[in-house]
Structures are given as structure tokens and as C-alpha cells.
Design a protein around this motif. Structure first.
Motif, PDB file in Angstrom:
ATOM      1  N   SER A  50       0.828  -1.202   0.000  1.00 18.04           N
ATOM      2  CA  SER A  50       0.000   0.000   0.000  1.00 18.04           C
ATOM      3  C   SER A  50       0.863   1.252   0.000  1.00 18.04           C
ATOM      4  O   SER A  50       1.983   1.269   0.520  1.00 18.04           O
ATOM      5  CB  SER A  50      -0.925   0.018   1.229  1.00 18.04           C
ATOM      6  OG  SER A  50      -0.175   0.036   2.427  1.00 18.04           O
ATOM      7  N   ASN A  52       0.669   5.074   1.338  1.00 14.80           N
ATOM      8  CA  ASN A  52      -0.086   5.757   2.369  1.00 14.80           C
ATOM      9  C   ASN A  52       0.324   7.215   2.493  1.00 14.80           C
ATOM     10  O   ASN A  52       1.516   7.546   2.468  1.00 14.80           O
ATOM     11  CB  ASN A  52       0.145   5.079   3.723  1.00 14.80           C
ATOM     12  CG  ASN A  52      -0.245   3.615   3.696  1.00 14.80           C
ATOM     13  OD1 ASN A  52      -1.345   3.255   4.038  1.00 14.80           O
ATOM     14  ND2 ASN A  52       0.695   2.762   3.282  1.00 14.80           N
ATOM     15  N   TYR A  79       5.228   9.859   0.493  1.00 20.16           N
ATOM     16  CA  TYR A  79       4.363   8.758   0.930  1.00 20.16           C
ATOM     17  C   TYR A  79       5.145   7.759   1.771  1.00 20.16           C
ATOM     18  O   TYR A  79       6.385   7.789   1.821  1.00 20.16           O
ATOM     19  CB  TYR A  79       3.764   8.038  -0.282  1.00 20.16           C
ATOM     20  CG  TYR A  79       3.056   8.950  -1.249  1.00 20.16           C
ATOM     21  CD1 TYR A  79       1.836   9.538  -0.911  1.00 20.16           C
ATOM     22  CD2 TYR A  79       3.606   9.229  -2.503  1.00 20.16           C
ATOM     23  CE1 TYR A  79       1.181  10.376  -1.809  1.00 20.16           C
ATOM     24  CE2 TYR A  79       2.962  10.064  -3.393  1.00 20.16           C
ATOM     25  CZ  TYR A  79       1.752  10.625  -3.040  1.00 20.16           C
ATOM     26  OH  TYR A  79       1.115  11.460  -3.913  1.00 20.16           O
ATOM     27  N   THR A  80       4.379   6.848   2.390  1.00 18.57           N
ATOM     28  CA  THR A  80       4.966   5.706   3.085  1.00 18.57           C
ATOM     29  C   THR A  80       4.522   4.431   2.383  1.00 18.57           C
ATOM     30  O   THR A  80       3.325   4.183   2.234  1.00 18.57           O
ATOM     31  CB  THR A  80       4.530   5.654   4.558  1.00 18.57           C
ATOM     32  OG1 THR A  80       4.942   6.854   5.209  1.00 18.57           O
ATOM     33  CG2 THR A  80       5.150   4.455   5.270  1.00 18.57           C
ATOM     34  N   LEU A  81       5.499   3.645   1.933  1.00 16.24           N
ATOM     35  CA  LEU A  81       5.211   2.341   1.332  1.00 16.24           C
ATOM     36  C   LEU A  81       5.171   1.301   2.440  1.00 16.24           C
ATOM     37  O   LEU A  81       6.116   1.191   3.228  1.00 16.24           O
ATOM     38  CB  LEU A  81       6.289   1.988   0.305  1.00 16.24           C
ATOM     39  CG  LEU A  81       6.248   0.549  -0.232  1.00 16.24           C
ATOM     40  CD1 LEU A  81       5.112   0.408  -1.239  1.00 16.24           C
ATOM     41  CD2 LEU A  81       7.578   0.151  -0.869  1.00 16.24           C
ATOM     42  N   LYS A  82       4.073   0.520   2.504  1.00 11.92           N
ATOM     43  CA  LYS A  82       3.940  -0.531   3.510  1.00 11.92           C
ATOM     44  C   LYS A  82       3.688  -1.865   2.825  1.00 11.92           C
ATOM     45  O   LYS A  82       2.858  -1.955   1.912  1.00 11.92           O
ATOM     46  CB  LYS A  82       2.792  -0.221   4.481  1.00 11.92           C
ATOM     47  CG  LYS A  82       3.051   0.963   5.389  1.00 11.92           C
ATOM     48  CD  LYS A  82       1.906   1.144   6.388  1.00 11.92           C
ATOM     49  CE  LYS A  82       2.180   2.325   7.308  1.00 11.92           C
ATOM     50  NZ  LYS A  82       1.070   2.506   8.294  1.00 11.92           N
ATOM     51  N   GLN A  84       2.855  -5.942   3.880  1.00  9.32           N
ATOM     52  CA  GLN A  84       2.454  -6.814   4.976  1.00  9.32           C
ATOM     53  C   GLN A  84       2.044  -8.178   4.439  1.00  9.32           C
ATOM     54  O   GLN A  84       1.445  -8.279   3.370  1.00  9.32           O
ATOM     55  CB  GLN A  84       1.272  -6.209   5.747  1.00  9.32           C
ATOM     56  CG  GLN A  84       1.589  -4.903   6.467  1.00  9.32           C
ATOM     57  CD  GLN A  84       0.356  -4.312   7.126  1.00  9.32           C
ATOM     58  OE1 GLN A  84      -0.666  -4.159   6.479  1.00  9.32           O
ATOM     59  NE2 GLN A  84       0.452  -3.977   8.396  1.00  9.32           N
ATOM     60  N   SER A  90       6.270  -6.542   9.180  1.00  8.93           N
ATOM     61  CA  SER A  90       5.858  -5.516   8.226  1.00  8.93           C
ATOM     62  C   SER A  90       7.071  -4.717   7.742  1.00  8.93           C
ATOM     63  O   SER A  90       8.049  -4.517   8.477  1.00  8.93           O
ATOM     64  CB  SER A  90       4.833  -4.580   8.868  1.00  8.93           C
ATOM     65  OG  SER A  90       3.664  -5.272   9.207  1.00  8.93           O
ATOM     66  N   PHE A  91       6.998  -4.251   6.504  1.00 10.99           N
ATOM     67  CA  PHE A  91       8.073  -3.457   5.905  1.00 10.99           C
ATOM     68  C   PHE A  91       7.533  -2.065   5.599  1.00 10.99           C
ATOM     69  O   PHE A  91       6.459  -1.922   5.013  1.00 10.99           O
ATOM     70  CB  PHE A  91       8.574  -4.120   4.625  1.00 10.99           C
ATOM     71  CG  PHE A  91       9.567  -3.301   3.847  1.00 10.99           C
ATOM     72  CD1 PHE A  91      10.925  -3.359   4.145  1.00 10.99           C
ATOM     73  CD2 PHE A  91       9.144  -2.447   2.818  1.00 10.99           C
ATOM     74  CE1 PHE A  91      11.832  -2.594   3.435  1.00 10.99           C
ATOM     75  CE2 PHE A  91      10.051  -1.690   2.105  1.00 10.99           C
ATOM     76  CZ  PHE A  91      11.402  -1.766   2.410  1.00 10.99           C
ATOM     77  N   SER A  92       8.255  -1.013   5.991  1.00  7.08           N
ATOM     78  CA  SER A  92       7.860   0.362   5.725  1.00  7.08           C
ATOM     79  C   SER A  92       9.039   1.131   5.124  1.00  7.08           C
ATOM     80  O   SER A  92      10.196   0.933   5.526  1.00  7.08           O
ATOM     81  CB  SER A  92       7.381   1.076   6.998  1.00  7.08           C
ATOM     82  OG  SER A  92       6.221   0.464   7.491  1.00  7.08           O
ATOM     83  N   LYS A  93       8.739   2.025   4.189  1.00 10.77           N
ATOM     84  CA  LYS A  93       9.786   2.828   3.553  1.00 10.77           C
ATOM     85  C   LYS A  93       9.184   4.144   3.087  1.00 10.77           C
ATOM     86  O   LYS A  93       8.096   4.164   2.491  1.00 10.77           O
ATOM     87  CB  LYS A  93      10.380   2.079   2.357  1.00 10.77           C
ATOM     88  CG  LYS A  93      11.482   2.834   1.605  1.00 10.77           C
ATOM     89  CD  LYS A  93      11.981   2.009   0.435  1.00 10.77           C
ATOM     90  CE  LYS A  93      13.056   2.758  -0.357  1.00 10.77           C
ATOM     91  NZ  LYS A  93      14.283   2.966   0.449  1.00 10.77           N
ATOM     92  N   THR A  94       9.840   5.241   3.366  1.00  4.20           N
ATOM     93  CA  THR A  94       9.405   6.557   2.912  1.00  4.20           C
ATOM     94  C   THR A  94       9.865   6.773   1.482  1.00  4.20           C
ATOM     95  O   THR A  94      11.037   6.542   1.149  1.00  4.20           O
ATOM     96  CB  THR A  94       9.974   7.658   3.812  1.00  4.20           C
ATOM     97  OG1 THR A  94       9.532   7.449   5.161  1.00  4.20           O
ATOM     98  CG2 THR A  94       9.507   9.023   3.350  1.00  4.20           C
TER      99      THR A  94
END
Length: 811
Positions: A50, A52, A79-82, A84, A90-94
Motif C-alpha cells: 500500500s 499511504n 508517501y509511506t510504502l507498507k 504486509q 511488516s516493511f515500511s519505507k518513505t
């Protein structure tokens, strides 16, 4: 039916084309990448990806079979890439989309497996919890509840606000039996009492008490809906569970079930089978002091049932899913019993031998096609459901002693069909509002055939051969609905309206007996206030309808003893209810408590009527009729709490008051030898207040051993014919975890004081008192084993309940 289906499909295709049109936008950014298992270096399909913003999800997709993803049409911004997926961190990246970076190539993104161990297909909580949602109370079923009995019927008495009539198996919610029973949100043609005995308790994930359903739901049932949600695995690979149980009092009752699921790539395939075999003994007596007679009843039922379901989910692509399942049921019953009527003068004694052989078969076919648009929760869904039911009953009655009645045999055959077509559209207008609307058609048809070798009295009082009867009952309902909801910082509300056109036709022997066409509107409204994380207030309103059931309108004799006969009334009209409700939930450090009150205004009250047989003044005829408006109200309290690490409990208290109006005939008590001319009609109103208390306790005796104790008290309950005396029950049991948590063995001793029996008194149409008993003093042994692993070998992973799908299961 055909024309409605065609127009529904046309509307579905039109809406699909309308909402699938690409929006005109200048957004040109895209993100591309591939998700893999870090340890195995293998792709992870169907991971959630997603994009976000700070407030909401802007766009999203799921990975392909090769683990790849691409999200396009992104406007400039930060944005923030998530990413799952169940069993992985979970993986998150700006990320930033701008003129310099229109297309982001993220390459390979490895996900780490989580560390908590989970091999089984389903994680089952140790203890049952209760939560209040905007339109329902949810009982999340734990092992303490699933191991308290073999079937859904066995555990329903442990659920707050729900009662089970042990004689008939009928469910009541808030003291009223006008309730819809659903499984995974779907109705069944299987009689609810039979249905509940066929669902293994270990297959139940949660039980939803929807007392004020929204306009989206069918408005049938004054008390609302009891929805039983069953487990269905979302794990990749092959998994399942198997359970078996045996209970014993006077007779053994055996049940077993198996659930299998395989999911990989674009397919999810599942099948389930369950059975129930047992004998049930039901003795009782009814004493009439006016003539010093005792009616002694003794029945033994032998029941066998099988239920099998098979289904498939096909994930066509990221946005389209096609599902289909078929469900088949088979039931055979053999009942025999004696009804002995004993008088002080033995020459007046009357004896009836009753033998009943019955068999029913049902099948359900369900097709569902769902489109998920790019915007999260934006969807269009078409569902077609076909239910077919067929049963045959042969009942023989043999008489002896002093009676004008002759031996006879009744033959009854029933065929029912229900076709349901639903089209539902959901659109989150923005991050704090949602619009839903849809259409539904429910086409219901019943054909009943009756023949008998017996005799009946004609209008002149002469015995003549009983006439064969064919009864046809059709009810078609066409509905449109819309709901709108909006969230604020601490407030939320939802409003809805449902319009229904109902067409009812009843024919007896091809002669029109009853017609009723009506258009009704069913509004609903909810308001929720959350001043803090620990406090929630909620008020709601809905309008409901109780349409007369087939047993209430069927003019064919339902059952008969020498002193009681029951018929339906084809002239019944629906009963309408306006229901108001308020609830408060307080979250505690170690649990929660919920309190609520409700008030109902009931129009054209539907209730029983009692008449005296003109040809046998000792005989009562039971039927139904509509009466004046009335009301009911009540309050409920429930709590789940864990005071120590080794003790937790659930407790509930509910109190209801209702005015009931009905018709009863009586003989003039001032005449020593009354005749039919001395019968007088009395309209009676009963003010009934009843309360129930329940408490379930769990005590940890070790890492794997748990002791449970359950107690229930049901207060005095007044009805039009009888007043039921209070009853109480105490159960206890042990639960042991085996095979590294994948298996559970339970041993229960139910009704250890042997106090469960239905005791009653009555004054209309005669003074009576009596009781009925059943096999409640049972010992139950049950075993459940859960198995299965994913193809990604993610043995060490954390429970992610929110990612599990709740549809499917035995039904």
C-alpha cells in the motif's frame, strides 16, 4: 425470477463499467518492486502493498505469484510504502514522487519471518471475550466455550442473552424466539434446532448477536439475528483440523468433524464434513387437579445426521475474486413414545402409542463474484444463493383404553425452495465517510402434502375419513437499501433505509386461502461516542418484521395427542417492531464491562391462541392469531475479567419485561357438567418479567491444564398457557493442551446437580401442572487436533488475527 436475474446482471455489469472507468488525473508516478522470503530467497505471492499518506491509504495492490508488484497513477508527493503478509514482519519505507523521480524501481524487498511459533491452521484463544461493536455484540469463542459441549446447540446456553428450549431446541434472544439464525451471514433451509446440532463447537470462531441490524440486512426477526461465524484458514498450503466427541447420560451421543483447506497461488479449496448420532430420552407429565388425571409422556428419539460442504475461491487477479460452494445435509430420525392418561377410575384410562419416522435432505449452492476497485474498501459484489429442502414424515398413532379415537397413520411431505440474489456496492467517499447501497430478491416457496388413514369430525359431529390436503405458500420479497456512515474525532454515525415489496400467496387444495401484498420501509440509525479509549457510548434504532412462519400458517395438523392438537392460521399478517437500544462499554485494565437497555414497540402482535375442541371438551386446539400493539423492555450487563494470571471469568445478567396478549377459551366453572354451549372466549394479557444470570470461570492449574466451572440461573417465565418455574445448572470440566498446542482434550461433567428440568403450572384453558426432563446430566469427552504448515515454512510467526478470513467453515 428470470427477469429479475437478468436485470440484476445488467445492473451489475453497468455498475462495474461505471466505477471501473479510469479517473482523469495528471498523476503519472509509479512504484515497482519484488517481495521475497529473506531466509528461503523465494517470492511471496499475495502480500499486501500500500501507498499511504499521513491520513489515509492512497493506493495499493497485492503481489503476483512471482512476488512482483506495480502501483501506478501516483500524484507528486511524499508517501509511506507498507508491505504486509501474515507470518512476516511488516516493511515500511518513505518514498517521494516528483519531477526527478516519476518511476521508482525498489528492486528486491526481503521480509523476515516472525518469531512466535504457530503451526496450526487456526489460533484459538484460551478464553472467550465479549466486545460491543456499532451494530452487534460479538462473542469471540475461546477454548473454554468450545470444550463445554460437542455442538453449537450445547454451548448456546453459555452465551449472554441467548436461551435454548431443551425440548424443542428453539433459540431465544432477549427472551423472544422470533430470531433469525445465520451461519457466516447466510440463512439455511435446515431447521435451526437441527442445524445447531450439526455444527461442531470447535468450528465456531465467534457468535454475533445483532439485535439492531442495519438496513443492509433482511429485517426478519423481532429479536434480531444470531450469526455464527466459522473458521476458514487463510494460510498458504494444506491445513485443517479434526474433532470428535462423545457425551453420555442415559444414552450415548457421538459427533465428529473434519475441516480441510488448501491454498496456493490463485486458488483456495476447502471441504468440511460433520456428523451427529445419538438417542435422546424425554419423559414428562401434565397433571389436571380438576379431574385428578395425569397425562404421562415418554419419548425416545434416535437421530442421525451428516453435513458436507465443498468450496473454491478463485483469485482471478488483484481486483476480481470468484467463489463457489455447495452444501449438502442428510437427516434421519426415529421417534417413539407413549402418552398415557390416567384417571382415578381405571376404566377411563386412555393410552396412545406414537411412532414417527422422518427424513430430510437439503442442498445449498452459492456463487459470489466480487470486484475490489483500486481505492481501498471500494467494492461491488454479486451473490446468488439457492437453497432446496425436502422432508418426509410418517407418523402412526395406536390407541387403547376408553377412547372413540381409532388407529391411524399420517403422511406429510414438504418441499421448500429459497432463491436469493444480492447486489452490494460499497464506496468509501473519503477517509471518514462510507456509502453502501444494494438490491436483493428473496423468493421463497413451500409445498406441503398431507394424507391420513384416520377419521375426523365433520360440522355435524360425525366421524368421516380425514381429507387429504395440499398446502402451497409462496413469499417473494424485493428490496432496495442504502446506508451512509461518517466518522469524526470522537463521534460516528450511520443511517440507513430499506424498502421492501412483499408478495404473499397461500393456497389450500388449489383454492386461494390468503393473499397479502405490502410495501414497507425499514429505517436504521446508529450513533457512537468515544470520549476516550476506555469509554464508548452507543445508541441505535431499527424497524423489524416478523413474517408468519410456515408452521404458523400451515393449516395441516402439526402434532396431536389425545388432549392436544396444533394447527396453523392462514390469515396471519406480519408483526412489526420498532426497536430502540443504548449501550455503554468500559474497558478495564484486565477486561471490560458492557451495559445496555432496550425498548421495543410491537405492532399487530403475533401470538398463540387456545381453543377447546367442540367434539371433545377435554381436548385443546393450539393455533396463532394477531393481537393489539404491545411493548417490551429490558437491560443487560456482561463482563469479561482476568483478576489474576491463573483465573479469568465471564459473567452476564439480563432482565426482560414483555406484555403478551392472546386468546384462550375456558369452560364456565360454575357448571358441573359443561357442554360446548358453555365455552366462553377470554382475551388475556400477561405481564412477564424474567431474568437470567450466567458465570463462566477458567482456572489455570498448570501450563497445559485448565479447570472450568459454569453456572446458570433462569428465572420465572410467564406465558399465555403456562408459567415456567425457575431452573439452574452447574457444569465443570478439565481441558488439557497436547501436541505442542495443536491438540486439545476436554472432559466435562454437565448439570452435576441434575437440576435441569422444565417445571410449569397453568390455568387456561384448564388448571394444570407438570414437568419435562431431558438428558442433561451428561459426561462429555472431546478431542480436537489442528494441523498444517505453509509452503513458506513460516513455522515461527506471530498470530495475526486481523489477516484471517472469517467466511466459510462447515456452511
Amino acid at each position: 425470477m428470470k427477469s429479475y436475474l437478468i436485470w440484476t446482471l445488467v445492473l451489475f455489469i453497468s455498475l462495474n463499467n461505471l466505477f471501473a472507468q479510469p479517473a482523469k488525473t495528471e498523476a503519472t508516478g509509479s512504484v515497482i518492486g519484488k517481495v521475497i522470503d529473506k531466509d528461503l530467497d523465494e517470492p511471496i505471492p499475495y502480500a499486501s502493498v500500500s501507498i499511504n499518506t499521513a491520513q489515509d491509504v492512497l493506493s495499493g495492490t497485492v503481489t503476483t505469484d512471482s512476488g512482483e508488484f506495480e502501483i501506478t497513477g501516483l500524484p507528486d508527493g511524499n508517501y509511506t510504502l507498507k508491505i504486509q503478509f501474515m507470518g512476516y514482519e511488516s516493511f515500511s519505507k518513505t518514498i517521494a514522487i516528483n519531477k526527478a523521480h516519476r518511476s521508482l524501481q525498489l528492486g528486491i524487498i526481503p521480509l523476515k519471518t516472525l518469531t512466535a511459533e504457530l503451526d496450526a491452521v487456526n489460533i484459538v484463544a484460551e478464553r472467550t471475550t465479549i466486545e460491543q461493536r456499532i451494530d452487534r455484540k460479538v462473542i469471540n469463542v475461546g477454548k473454554d466455550l468450545t470444550t463445554s459441549g460437542a455442538t453449537a446447540s450445547d454451548i448456546m446456553n453459555n452465551v449472554p442473552s441467548v436461551s435454548v428450549d431443551q425440548q424443542t431446541g428453539a433459540l431465544s434472544l432477549r427472551g423472544n424466539s422470533n430470531v433469525q439464525v445465520m451461519v457466516d451471514g447466510k440463512l439455511s433451509n435446515i431447521p435451526p434446532a437441527q442445524l445447531l446440532k450439526q455444527i461442531p463447537s470447535t468450528s465456531i470462531k465467534k457468535i454475533e448477536l445483532i439485535t439492531n441490524p442495519s438496513a443492509k440486512y433482511n429485517p426478519d426477526g423481532m429479536s434480531g439475528i444470531i450469526n455464527i461465524v466459522l473458521y476458514k484458514s487463510a494460510n498458504i498450503g494444506f491445513n485443517g483440523d479434526i474433532s470428535t466427541g462423545l457425551s453420555y447420560d442415559e444414552n450415548p451421543v457421538f459427533n465428529s468433524g473434519i475441516n480441510l483447506n488448501y491454498r496456493n497461488g490463485k486458488l483456495n479449496v476447502y471441504t468440511n464434513y460433520s456428523n451427529n448420532f445419538g438417542k435422546y430420552h424425554n419423559p414428562g407429565n401434565i397433571y389436571r387437579p380438576d379431574e385428578n388425571s395425569d397425562q404421562i409422556l415418554d419419548f425416545l428419539s434416535d437421530e442421525k445426521s451428516h453435513l458436507i460442504k465443498a468450496g473454491i475461491d478463485y483469485y482471478i487477479n488483484d481486483h476480481h475474486t470468484l467463489s463457489f460452494f455447495v452444501n449438502r445435509n442428510s437427516y434421519n430420525g426415529f421417534d417413539e413414545g407413549n402418552v398415557d392418561i390416567i384417571y382415578p377410575d381405571a376404566s377411563r384410562n386412555l393410552f396412545q402409542l406414537f411412532v414417527n419416522e422422518s427424513a430430510n435432505h437439503s442442498e445449498q449452492y452459492n456463487l459470489d463474484y466480487k470486484i475490489n476497485f483500486k481505492k481501498e474498501d471500494h467494492s461491488l459484489e454479486l451473490e446468488i444463493d439457492q437453497n432446496n429442502y425436502k422432508d418426509g414424515v410418517t407418523s402412526s398413532f395406536d390407541f387403547s383404553g376408553r377412547t372413540p379415537l381409532r388407529d391411524y397413520i399420517d403422511l406429510i411431505g414438504t418441499q421448500r425452495q429459497r432463491s436469493t440474489i444480492s447486489l452490494d456496492y460499497v464506496n468509501p467517499l473519503h477517509d471518514d465517510a462510507k456509502l453502501e447501497f444494494g438490491a436483493q430478491a428473496i423468493l421463497f416457496s413451500t409445498d406441503v402434502g398431507y394424507s391420513s388413514t384416520g377419521f375426523s369430525f365433520n360440522a355435524s359431529g360425525n366421524l368421516v375419513p380425514t381429507r387429504s390436503t395440499a398446502f402451497n405458500y409462496d413469499r417473494d420479497i424485493y428490496a432496495l437499501y442504502a446506508t451512509y456512515g461518517k466518522n469524526y474525532e470522537k463521534w460516528s454515525y450511520q443511517m440507513g433505509i430499506r424498502a421492501e415489496q412483499a408478495e404473499v400467496v397461500a393456497d389450500t387444495n388449489a383454492i386461494s386461502a390468503f393473499k397479502n401484498d405490502y410495501l414497507e420501509f425499514y429505517p436504521s440509525a446508529y450513533v457512537t461516542f468515544n470520549p476516550s479509549e476506555k469509554n464508548q457510548y452507543q445508541v441505535s434504532y431499527s424497524r423489524r418484521v416478523d413474517r408468519p412462519g410456515i408452521n404458523q400458517v400451515n393449516p395441516i395438523r402439526k402434532f396431536s395427542t389425545p388432549l392436544i392438537t396444533q394447527y396453523g392460521n392462514t390469515d396471519l399478517t406480519p408483526q412489526f417492531t420498532n426497536s430502540f437500544e443504548a449501550n455503554y462499554t468500559r474497558k478495564l485494565e484486565k477486561g471490560s464491562i458492557t451495559g445496555g437497555i432496550f425498548y421495543r414497540v410491537i405492532e399487530d402482535q403475533l401470538n398463540q391462541a387456545f381453543f377447546i375442541d367442540r367434539f371433545n371438551l377435554d381436548r385443546v386446539i393450539l393455533t396463532y392469531d394477531n393481537f393489539d400493539n404491545t411493548s417490551s423492555y429490558g437491560l443487560e450487563l456482561s463482563s469479561n475479567y482476568k483478576p489474576t494470571a491463573w483465573w479469568d471469568f465471564n459473567a452476564s445478567f439480563d432482565l426482560y419485561h414483555q406484555s403478551q396478549t392472546g386468546i384462550s377459551e375456558e369452560l364456565n366453572p360454575n357448571i358441573e357438567q359443561p357442554t360446548a354451549a358453555d365455552i366462553r372466549l377470554v382475551e388475556r394479557t400477561i405481564e412477564n418479567t424474567v431474568y437470567n444470570v450466567r458465570m463462566s470461570n477458567n482456572f489455570k492449574l498448570g501450563e497445559k491444564l485448565t479447570l472450568s466451572a459454569f453456572g446458570m440461573y433462569r428465572g420465572l417465565n410467564k406465558g399465555l398457557q403456562f408459567t415456567s418455574k425457575p431452573m439452574f445448572m452447574v457444569n465443570t470440566g478439565l481441558r488439557y493442551e497436547m501436541w505442542d498446542g495443536a491438540g486439545t482434550v476436554s472432559l466435562n461433567y454437565n448439570d452435576i446437580l441434575n437440576t435441569m428440568r422444565s417445571r410449569f403450572t397453568g390455568n387456561y384453558p384448564y388448571t394444570q401442572e407438570g414437568q419435562f426432563e431431558w438428558e442433561s446430566n451428561t459426561i462429555y469427552l472431546g478431542i480436537n487436533y489442528r494441523f498444517g504448515k505453509t509452503n513458506f515454512k513460516a513455522k515461527k510467526r506471530k498470530q495475526r488475527e486481523n489477516n484471517e478470513q472469517s467466511a466459510g467453515g462447515v456452511f
